[in-house]
Design a protein around this motif. Structure first.
Motif, PDB file in Angstrom:
ATOM      1  N   ARG A  46      13.464  93.770  14.613  1.00 27.71           N
ATOM      2  CA  ARG A  46      12.459  92.701  14.697  1.00 27.71           C
ATOM      3  C   ARG A  46      11.181  93.098  13.955  1.00 27.71           C
ATOM      4  NH1 ARG A  46      13.447  87.994  14.945  1.00 27.71           N
ATOM      5  NH2 ARG A  46      12.084  87.984  13.127  1.00 27.71           N
ATOM      6  N   ILE A  47      10.798  94.359  14.078  1.00 27.62           N
ATOM      7  CA  ILE A  47       9.597  94.848  13.382  1.00 27.62           C
ATOM      8  C   ILE A  47       9.848  94.856  11.877  1.00 27.62           C
ATOM      9  CG2 ILE A  47       7.911  96.707  13.197  1.00 27.62           C
ATOM     10  CD1 ILE A  47       8.734  97.627  15.982  1.00 27.62           C
ATOM     11  N   ALA A  48      11.034  95.309  11.470  1.00 28.84           N
ATOM     12  CA  ALA A  48      11.370  95.342  10.042  1.00 28.84           C
ATOM     13  C   ALA A  48      11.351  93.940   9.448  1.00 28.84           C
ATOM     14  CB  ALA A  48      12.746  95.985   9.847  1.00 28.84           C
ATOM     15  N   ILE A  49      11.900  92.974  10.166  1.00 31.07           N
ATOM     16  CA  ILE A  49      11.934  91.586   9.685  1.00 31.07           C
ATOM     17  C   ILE A  49      10.524  91.018   9.607  1.00 31.07           C
ATOM     18  CG2 ILE A  49      12.666  89.238  10.279  1.00 31.07           C
ATOM     19  CD1 ILE A  49      15.198  90.591  11.539  1.00 31.07           C
ATOM     20  N   ASP A  50       9.733  91.242  10.654  1.00 32.98           N
ATOM     21  CA  ASP A  50       8.391  90.658  10.707  1.00 32.98           C
ATOM     22  C   ASP A  50       7.445  91.256   9.677  1.00 32.98           C
ATOM     23  OD1 ASP A  50       9.266  89.069  12.752  1.00 32.98           O
ATOM     24  OD2 ASP A  50       8.234  90.162  14.356  1.00 32.98           O
ATOM     25  N   THR A  51       7.652  92.539   9.326  1.00 35.66           N
ATOM     26  CA  THR A  51       6.773  93.196   8.352  1.00 35.66           C
ATOM     27  C   THR A  51       7.327  93.162   6.937  1.00 35.66           C
ATOM     28  OG1 THR A  51       7.805  95.367   8.710  1.00 35.66           O
ATOM     29  CG2 THR A  51       5.916  94.795  10.113  1.00 35.66           C
ATOM     30  N   GLU A  63       2.514  94.224  22.331  1.00 35.19           N
ATOM     31  CA  GLU A  63       1.975  92.923  22.739  1.00 35.19           C
ATOM     32  C   GLU A  63       0.840  93.101  23.760  1.00 35.19           C
ATOM     33  OE1 GLU A  63       3.510  89.082  25.327  1.00 35.19           O
ATOM     34  OE2 GLU A  63       4.973  90.213  24.147  1.00 35.19           O
ATOM     35  N   ILE A  64       1.045  93.990  24.734  1.00 36.06           N
ATOM     36  CA  ILE A  64       0.013  94.269  25.738  1.00 36.06           C
ATOM     37  C   ILE A  64      -1.250  94.823  25.092  1.00 36.06           C
ATOM     38  CG2 ILE A  64      -0.567  95.808  27.674  1.00 36.06           C
ATOM     39  CD1 ILE A  64       2.375  95.523  28.572  1.00 36.06           C
ATOM     40  N   SER A  65      -1.068  95.670  24.072  1.00 35.75           N
ATOM     41  CA  SER A  65      -2.216  96.309  23.417  1.00 35.75           C
ATOM     42  C   SER A  65      -3.077  95.321  22.638  1.00 35.75           C
ATOM     43  CB  SER A  65      -1.737  97.409  22.473  1.00 35.75           C
ATOM     44  OG  SER A  65      -1.206  96.853  21.266  1.00 35.75           O
ATOM     45  N   GLY A  66      -2.491  94.173  22.271  1.00 36.76           N
ATOM     46  CA  GLY A  66      -3.215  93.191  21.474  1.00 36.76           C
ATOM     47  C   GLY A  66      -3.222  93.486  19.991  1.00 36.76           C
ATOM     48  N   LEU A  67      -2.526  94.532  19.577  1.00 36.04           N
ATOM     49  CA  LEU A  67      -2.481  94.906  18.161  1.00 36.04           C
ATOM     50  C   LEU A  67      -1.364  94.163  17.440  1.00 36.04           C
ATOM     51  CD1 LEU A  67      -2.972  98.781  18.451  1.00 36.04           C
ATOM     52  CD2 LEU A  67      -4.690  97.071  17.789  1.00 36.04           C
ATOM     53  N   GLY A  68      -1.499  94.069  16.106  1.00 35.89           N
ATOM     54  CA  GLY A  68      -0.457  93.502  15.264  1.00 35.89           C
ATOM     55  C   GLY A  68       0.156  94.580  14.400  1.00 35.89           C
ATOM     56  N   TRP A  69       1.292  94.270  13.790  1.00 29.09           N
ATOM     57  CA  TRP A  69       1.993  95.265  12.971  1.00 29.09           C
ATOM     58  C   TRP A  69       1.153  95.754  11.802  1.00 29.09           C
ATOM     59  CZ3 TRP A  69       5.043  96.449  16.427  1.00 29.09           C
ATOM     60  CH2 TRP A  69       5.901  95.559  17.080  1.00 29.09           C
ATOM     61  N   GLY A  73      -1.857 104.982   8.325  1.00 26.86           N
ATOM     62  CA  GLY A  73      -1.089 103.793   7.971  1.00 26.86           C
ATOM     63  C   GLY A  73      -1.157 102.724   9.047  1.00 26.86           C
ATOM     64  N   THR A  74      -0.268 101.757   8.926  1.00 27.47           N
ATOM     65  CA  THR A  74      -0.253 100.641   9.874  1.00 27.47           C
ATOM     66  C   THR A  74       0.617 100.963  11.087  1.00 27.47           C
ATOM     67  OG1 THR A  74       1.676  99.558   8.885  1.00 27.47           O
ATOM     68  CG2 THR A  74      -0.497  99.022   7.945  1.00 27.47           C
ATOM     69  N   LEU A  75       0.400 100.209  12.141  1.00 24.25           N
ATOM     70  CA  LEU A  75       1.187 100.371  13.356  1.00 24.25           C
ATOM     71  C   LEU A  75       2.661 100.079  13.071  1.00 24.25           C
ATOM     72  CD1 LEU A  75       1.486 100.741  16.416  1.00 24.25           C
ATOM     73  CD2 LEU A  75       0.790  98.348  16.691  1.00 24.25           C
ATOM     74  N   GLY A  76       2.925  98.997  12.337  1.00 15.44           N
ATOM     75  CA  GLY A  76       4.310  98.641  12.033  1.00 15.44           C
ATOM     76  C   GLY A  76       5.036  99.721  11.257  1.00 15.44           C
ATOM     77  N   ALA A  77       4.372 100.265  10.227  1.00 16.41           N
ATOM     78  CA  ALA A  77       4.994 101.303   9.404  1.00 16.41           C
ATOM     79  C   ALA A  77       5.292 102.550  10.237  1.00 16.41           C
ATOM     80  CB  ALA A  77       4.102 101.644   8.224  1.00 16.41           C
ATOM     81  N   ALA A  78       4.368 102.919  11.121  1.00 11.12           N
ATOM     82  CA  ALA A  78       4.572 104.105  11.958  1.00 11.12           C
ATOM     83  C   ALA A  78       5.772 103.931  12.874  1.00 11.12           C
ATOM     84  CB  ALA A  78       3.316 104.386  12.768  1.00 11.12           C
ATOM     85  N   LEU A  79       5.922 102.749  13.442  1.00 10.30           N
ATOM     86  CA  LEU A  79       7.029 102.502  14.362  1.00 10.30           C
ATOM     87  C   LEU A  79       8.357 102.325  13.649  1.00 10.30           C
ATOM     88  CD1 LEU A  79       5.241 100.178  16.942  1.00 10.30           C
ATOM     89  CD2 LEU A  79       6.033 102.526  17.314  1.00 10.30           C
ATOM     90  N   LEU A  80       8.310 102.155  12.335  1.00 13.11           N
ATOM     91  CA  LEU A  80       9.540 102.021  11.547  1.00 13.11           C
ATOM     92  C   LEU A  80       9.986 103.344  10.922  1.00 13.11           C
ATOM     93  CD1 LEU A  80       8.966  98.555   9.844  1.00 13.11           C
ATOM     94  CD2 LEU A  80      10.780  99.143  11.472  1.00 13.11           C
ATOM     95  N   THR A  81       9.328 104.447  11.270  1.00 13.28           N
ATOM     96  CA  THR A  81       9.776 105.752  10.777  1.00 13.28           C
ATOM     97  C   THR A  81      11.260 105.920  11.091  1.00 13.28           C
ATOM     98  OG1 THR A  81       7.595 106.708  11.178  1.00 13.28           O
ATOM     99  CG2 THR A  81       9.434 108.242  10.929  1.00 13.28           C
ATOM    100  N   PRO A  82      12.096 106.221  10.078  1.00 15.85           N
ATOM    101  CA  PRO A  82      13.551 106.257  10.325  1.00 15.85           C
ATOM    102  C   PRO A  82      13.972 107.373  11.278  1.00 15.85           C
ATOM    103  CG  PRO A  82      13.087 106.018   7.977  1.00 15.85           C
ATOM    104  CD  PRO A  82      11.785 106.353   8.644  1.00 15.85           C
ATOM    105  N   THR A  83      15.038 107.128  11.990  1.00 18.62           N
ATOM    106  CA  THR A  83      15.654 108.112  12.875  1.00 18.62           C
ATOM    107  C   THR A  83      16.044 109.360  12.084  1.00 18.62           C
ATOM    108  OG1 THR A  83      16.554 106.307  14.203  1.00 18.62           O
ATOM    109  CG2 THR A  83      17.560 108.480  14.490  1.00 18.62           C
ATOM    110  N   ARG A  84      15.775 110.516  12.662  1.00 19.07           N
ATOM    111  CA  ARG A  84      16.112 111.767  11.983  1.00 19.07           C
ATOM    112  C   ARG A  84      17.627 111.997  11.979  1.00 19.07           C
ATOM    113  NH1 ARG A  84      13.625 115.933   9.881  1.00 19.07           N
ATOM    114  NH2 ARG A  84      14.526 118.030   9.970  1.00 19.07           N
TER     115      ARG A  84
END
Length: 348
Positions: free
Chosen positions: A74-79, A203-209, A218-229
């Protein structure tokens, strides 16, 4: 059957066969660079061939694993940042597979979307090829399903299928005993589990990707999309060096649920939570949601992506081997008599 002028076409119904063919041609070079001994056919056939004898096996047992990326998509699609989710897909399959002691041999993907966007799909599959290349696994086939009416515009889903092999009699876990040492291999972040909760916490934090990452660059979205090792080549080297009794991929259920899966009945584990530093992403998630330590340990990897259970006399040598291979290794604790995982100390 009607004759004369053309009526409605498949393309007008929303399925573009030409786009699918163009995608296959586009990704052939990516798949080709994953070729390894044993691959006996390329993309485009009705099935893919693999020769176990050519891969070096004399009495092989096959091991299979399948998984997806989950709501991280969902994050990948939205960003629009879709380049790393293919690596996630491969990692979630091959990191599981290697826990049985098997070498990943080949991989197939399933990519489903409402409308095929060739450029987006190519970026995703090129990520899959990168994950395969990093883990010594050949991308030998897959399915691209264009299904109008099944997915909203721009959405897609991924599933992966990995097959590996080992010589008969070498399966893991094997030989786990009280006193064995638990070596933890560092994660790259959240990996690909718990993202329904992650998205709720964002969503609770009120931040966007696109907002600045609260714990790093970097951005919140990019950080959360760091690939699995990917742990495959490093862990296989440790297995071949001797002394590895079990491996636990820390995915959904965290340390609390995954480590017991590889411990024989009557054995548990003691883990020292002071043995490694909690990565900042997990501290932010815990603070944002007011999460208790026990919930954090049962939901996320908390900075440990793989646990290697080793014979005590081999712990030092295997730590050196894994460190030289690029892993961040922590001695977490030991296998004990009892049941389940016991913790001492605190995540910090």
């Amino acid at each position: 059957m009607t004759t004369g002028k053309n009526g409605i076409t498949y393309a007008e119904a929303g399925v573009d066969i030409d786009a699918g063919n163009a995608l296959v041609e586009r990704i052939k070079p990516a798949a080709k660079r994953t070729a390894r001994p044993g691959v006996a056919s390329g993309l485009g056939g009705f099935g893919a061939l693999f020769d176990l004898k050519a891969a070096g096996y004399s009495d092989p047992v096959l091991v299979a694993a399948t998984d997806g990326v989950g709501t991280k998509l969902r994050i990948a699609i939205d960003t629009g940042n879709v380049d790393g989710v293919g690596i996630d897909l491969v990692a979630m399959c091959v990191n599981d597979l290697v826990c049985q002691g098997a070498e990943p041999l080949f991989f197939l993907d399933y990519f489903a979307t409402g409308k095929l966007e060739t450029e987006q799909a190519a970026r995703i599959i090129e990520g899959i090829a990168e994950g395969c290349a990093q883990s010594g696994c050949a991308l030998i086939g897959g399915e691209t399903a264009e299904m109008p009416g099944m997915y909203p515009a721009g959405d897609f889903d991924l599933a992966g299928f990995a097959v590996g092999a080992m010589e008969r009699g070498t399966a893991l876990p094997e030989g786990v005993a009280e006193g064995d040492v638990l070596l933890g291999l560092g994660s790259n972040g959240v990996h690909s589990n718990g993202y329904s909760l992650v998205r709720k916490l964002v969503e609770i934090s009120g931040l966007g990707w696109d907002d600045a990452c609260p714990w790093g660059e970097g951005t919140l979205g990019a950080a959360l999309l760091t690939p699995t090792r990917l742990y495959v080549t490093q862990v296989l080297a440790a297995i071949r060096a001797g002394g590895v009794h079990a491996l636990a991929h820390i995915t959904g259920g965290g340390l609390t649920e995954n480590l017991p899966r590889v411990l024989p009945e009557g054995l548990g584990a003691d883990i020292d939570l002071d043995a490694w530093a909690l990565p900042p992403v997990f501290g932010w998630l815990a603070e944002t949601g007011g999460m208790a330590q026990a919930e954090l340990l049962k939901t996320f990897n908390c900075g440990i992506g793989m646990i290697v259970v080793v014979a005590p006399e081999r712990a030092e040598a295997l730590t050196e081997l894994l460190t030289a291979a690029g892993e961040s290794v922590s001695t977490l604790g030991t296998v004990t008599a009892g049941q389940g995982v016991s913790y001492k100390g605190a995540l910090s």
